[in-house]
Design a protein around this motif. Structure first.
Motif, PDB file in Angstrom:
ATOM      1  N   THR A 184       0.986   6.572  -7.167  1.00 48.26           N
ATOM      2  CA  THR A 184      -0.256   7.085  -7.747  1.00 48.26           C
ATOM      3  C   THR A 184      -0.171   8.588  -8.006  1.00 48.26           C
ATOM      4  OG1 THR A 184      -1.520   5.372  -6.593  1.00 48.26           O
ATOM      5  CG2 THR A 184      -2.741   7.251  -7.428  1.00 48.26           C
ATOM      6  N   GLU A 196       0.821  -1.211   0.000  1.00 49.01           N
ATOM      7  CA  GLU A 196       0.000   0.000   0.000  1.00 49.01           C
ATOM      8  C   GLU A 196       0.855   1.263   0.000  1.00 49.01           C
ATOM      9  OE1 GLU A 196      -3.196   2.581   0.032  1.00 49.01           O
ATOM     10  OE2 GLU A 196      -3.139   0.435  -0.410  1.00 49.01           O
ATOM     11  N   ASP A 250      -2.511  -6.652  -6.333  1.00 46.10           N
ATOM     12  CA  ASP A 250      -2.539  -5.225  -6.035  1.00 46.10           C
ATOM     13  C   ASP A 250      -1.364  -4.554  -6.739  1.00 46.10           C
ATOM     14  OD1 ASP A 250      -4.736  -5.568  -4.419  1.00 46.10           O
ATOM     15  OD2 ASP A 250      -3.592  -5.615  -2.549  1.00 46.10           O
ATOM     16  N   SER A 251      -1.662  -3.574  -7.574  1.00 43.69           N
ATOM     17  CA  SER A 251      -0.608  -2.943  -8.353  1.00 43.69           C
ATOM     18  C   SER A 251      -1.075  -1.582  -8.846  1.00 43.69           C
ATOM     19  CB  SER A 251      -0.213  -3.842  -9.535  1.00 43.69           C
ATOM     20  OG  SER A 251       0.890  -3.307 -10.239  1.00 43.69           O
ATOM     21  N   VAL A 252      -0.279  -0.978  -9.723  1.00 43.10           N
ATOM     22  CA  VAL A 252      -0.648   0.283 -10.368  1.00 43.10           C
ATOM     23  C   VAL A 252      -0.512   0.117 -11.871  1.00 43.10           C
ATOM     24  CG1 VAL A 252      -0.042   1.786  -8.439  1.00 43.10           C
ATOM     25  CG2 VAL A 252       1.710   1.167 -10.113  1.00 43.10           C
ATOM     26  N   THR A 257      -2.508   5.025 -12.082  1.00 43.56           N
ATOM     27  CA  THR A 257      -3.700   4.742 -11.297  1.00 43.56           C
ATOM     28  C   THR A 257      -3.600   3.401 -10.578  1.00 43.56           C
ATOM     29  OG1 THR A 257      -4.762   3.755 -13.247  1.00 43.56           O
ATOM     30  CG2 THR A 257      -5.183   6.081 -12.834  1.00 43.56           C
ATOM     31  N   ARG A 258      -4.192   3.346  -9.401  1.00 47.23           N
ATOM     32  CA  ARG A 258      -4.287   2.078  -8.666  1.00 47.23           C
ATOM     33  C   ARG A 258      -5.207   1.143  -9.452  1.00 47.23           C
ATOM     34  NH1 ARG A 258      -4.463   0.781  -3.021  1.00 47.23           N
ATOM     35  NH2 ARG A 258      -4.112   2.976  -2.564  1.00 47.23           N
ATOM     36  N   ILE A 291       2.147   1.871  -3.493  1.00 41.32           N
ATOM     37  CA  ILE A 291       1.066   2.278  -4.392  1.00 41.32           C
ATOM     38  C   ILE A 291       0.729   3.751  -4.179  1.00 41.32           C
ATOM     39  CG2 ILE A 291      -1.396   1.980  -4.900  1.00 41.32           C
ATOM     40  CD1 ILE A 291      -1.011  -1.013  -4.466  1.00 41.32           C
ATOM     41  N   GLN A 292       0.688   4.176  -2.915  1.00 39.16           N
ATOM     42  CA  GLN A 292       0.370   5.574  -2.622  1.00 39.16           C
ATOM     43  C   GLN A 292       1.442   6.513  -3.158  1.00 39.16           C
ATOM     44  OE1 GLN A 292      -0.610   6.320   1.464  1.00 39.16           O
ATOM     45  NE2 GLN A 292      -2.325   4.877   1.487  1.00 39.16           N
TER      46      GLN A 292
END
Length: 334
Positions: free
Chosen positions: A241, A234, A262-264, A246-247, A237-238
């Motif tokens: 972004t 997380e 979970d990725s971007v 985009t997430r 990702i933050q």
């Protein structure tokens, strides 16, 4: 001369003296398209676009694909006018425009403008070998990167987006290249075609990559080496972004994926120089958006392209060229 030919001729005449549009020895105007080497999805896209443009521009106009550059390099080449248009990731276009401290060493390349974004999705992927997980018990990116034991990382060389994201990963978890090496690890940076052999031979533990649907290297790795796809944390990702990044979970495309990851999405955008003729920018944008089926037929990675969203900042990462903006407004998409 048909109306389309008259329009295209006017566009080319206006653009000849502007960025990225030079003349060869016989004074024929040239449109150059920055891509990547043959065999990549970007090369396929550029070659398909070149064929479509040849049907729209006046006879004698050269349309050529430049098989070099890549995600980091293409924005630089467009910014200084060496390429008429080029494919880039929305992430690298945005990083170049703003002068990302790692990717572009703080140098701003503010001549870049977007023609169409969201061409295809590009996920950040991370894979640990099952052998490494069995030996260490480290089954997440955090555990692997925070371990004091040796970790051997393989990825593409500088010039790719991957090393930049790797530095963000290291920084997020308080480690660095120097610490990884001091702990007995390795950071192996080689061309994509060498990576599957390195992993098969047991010479690397962690593979970092930008993955699209059907990515040839990732597909070969996943089918010839036991690997496990990992969620991006997380915190990472933050940090990643931003407009154009985009997430987006990566769907279950490959062997070794337990499900979506979970990725971007780093995005893909066609960029040009701000001084390109508005009429030519309009023509190129129109050609892409109204031939999306031809693009998808050339490579499955382009199946997700939605022309009606291609002018949105969340898809481009950088401002639109006025010629492209005119096209999207005429279509009612902006």
């Amino acid at each position: 001369m048909s109306r389309r030919r008259r329009f295209a001729a006017a566009a080319l005449a206006a653009a000849v003296s502007l960025a990225g549009l030079g003349c060869n020895r016989d004074e024929s105007p040239t449109i150059s398209i920055g891509a990547m080497p043959p065999g990549t999805s970007w090369y396929v896209f550029a070659a398909t676009l070149a064929n479509l443009l040849r049907e729209s521009v006046p006879p004698g106009t050269r349309v050529e694909v430049i098989a070099r550059g890549g995600g980091i390099g293409n924005p630089i080449l467009v910014d200084r006018g060496d390429e008429t248009i080029a494919i880039a990731q929305a992430a690298t276009a945005a990083w170049a425009h703003s002068g990302h401290p790692v990717a572009y060493e703080g140098r701003k390349h503010q001549n870049i403008r977007a023609l169409a974004g969201g061409l295809n999705r590009v996920w950040m992927a991370a894979m640990l070998t099952e052998d490494y997980i069995d030996r260490t018990g480290h089954d997440t990116l955090e555990r692997a990167l925070l371990s004091d034991g040796p970790l051997r990382i393989v990825m593409k060389p500088q010039g790719s987006t991957v090393p930049v994201v790797a530095e963000i990963l290291f920084e997020t978890f308080g480690t660095s290249r120097a610490k990884i090496l001091a702990d007995g690890g390795e950071i192996i940076q080689v061309s994509a075609n060498q990576i599957p052999t390195i992993l098969r031979d047991g010479r690397a533990d962690l593979y970092l990559e930008t993955a699209i649907r059907g990515h040839p290297t990732v597909t070969e790795v996943a089918t010839t080496t036991a690997v496990r796809f990992l969620d991006y944390p997380e915190a990472v990702i933050q940090k990643l972004t931003a407009p154009g990044i985009t997430r987006t979970p990566m769907p279950q495309w490959f062997k070794g994926q337990p499900g979506s990851i979970d990725s971007v999405d780093m995005g893909t955008v066609l960029i040009t120089h701000k001084d390109l003729s508005p009429d030519l920018a309009y023509l190129i944008t129109k050609t892409i958006c109204e031939n999306s089926d031809a693009m998808a037929a050339a490579h499955r990675a382009w199946e997700d392209f939605e022309p009606e969203k291609a002018g949105l900042l969340e898809k481009t990462g950088v401002p639109l060229h006025p010629g492209a903006e005119r096209y999207f407004k005429e279509r009612g998409w902006l």
